[in-house]
Design an enzyme around this catalytic site. Structure first.
Site: not given
Length: 257
Positions: A65, A108, A111, A131
């Site tokens: 992210a 991310g 993911e 994270e």
């Protein structure tokens, strides 16, 4: 025209989407996720597109992210984050999605790769959910998809330590289907896309749905869906064409009917 993506149709039936935020290692900010979800929506509505290939740069598929953007959001902003809607739209994409991963696929980015049906990774690819190092946890399906892909023990290790794994271990664990030399990753993903695009569209769609059912339902329910889908396909024109083409020793010409 999207600002954070490059979109191409390298050959009939295949859409190639390349993440393009090189200054941030393709970090997934709101703009990129919005453009990606819109592009996938468009590809799903386009009957000519059979398969989508998603890739990044040689250095990074997506490094996570956008931390700077995250830092600017308070709790209210997080709860009302439009990125969550973009992730949900990406997750609902209904056609085969192949990820060609070079370099970093972290947070991310990992993911996003796991949203794909097939992942082809370069030997230098790194997959991780770091994270926990920021005092948070995966929030775009990382805990759920990762455990289903690699099993409880390795998923726990990756999420709780934040340490990434290499492509070979990712393949052994079931996260990745193939490992290639870095310069061949995208080429191999496109080869797989080409093979899928040649198949009967209805058969591809229902076979994909049946396989996805196996991940979130019991065996009996999955078998019922499989039998139902098999019966539906038995009455299609494409099934007849496939058998005729086989008997006549020629390539089939599927119409999606």
């Amino acid at each position: 025209m999207p600002h954070t993506l490059a979109v191409q149709t390298p050959e009939p039936g295949i859409r190639l989407v390349t993440l393009q935020r090189p200054q941030a290692l393709n970090a997934l900010n709101t703009e990129l996720l919005g453009e990606l979800s819109a592009e996938l929506d468009g590809a799903e509505q386009d009957e000519a597109i059979r398969v989508v290939v998603l890739t990044g740069s040689r250095k990074a598929f997506a490094a996570g992210a956008d931390i700077k953007e995250m830092a600017e959001r308070d709790l209210v902003g997080i709860l009302d984050d439009p990125r969550q809607q973009h992730w949900q739209r990406i997750a609902r994409f209904g056609k085969p999605l192949i990820a060609a991963v070079n370099g970093y696929a972290l947070g991310g980015g990992c993911e996003l790769a796991m949203h794909a049906d097939i992942i082809v990774a370069s030997e230098d690819a790194l997959f991780g959910q770091p994270e926990i190092n920021l005092g948070i946890m995966p929030g775009a399906g990382g805990t759920q998809r990762l455990l289903r892909a690699v099993g409880k023990s390795l998923a726990m290790q990756m999420v709780l330590t934040g340490e990434p794994i290499g492509a070979r271990l990712a393949q052994q664990a079931g996260l990745v289907s193939e490992v290639t030399q870095p310069e061949l990753t995208l080429e191999r993903a496109l080869q797989i896309a080409r093979r899928i695009a040649e198949k009967a569209p209805l058969a591809v769609r229902l076979a994909r749905e049946a396989l996805l059912k196996a991940m979130d339902t019991d065996l009996a329910s999955g078998l019922r869906f499989e039998r139902h889908a098999f019966t539906l396909l038995a009455g299609t024109r494409d099934r007849d064409e496939g058998i005729r083409a086989f008997m006549e020793k020629r390539p089939p010409e599927y119409q999606g009917r």
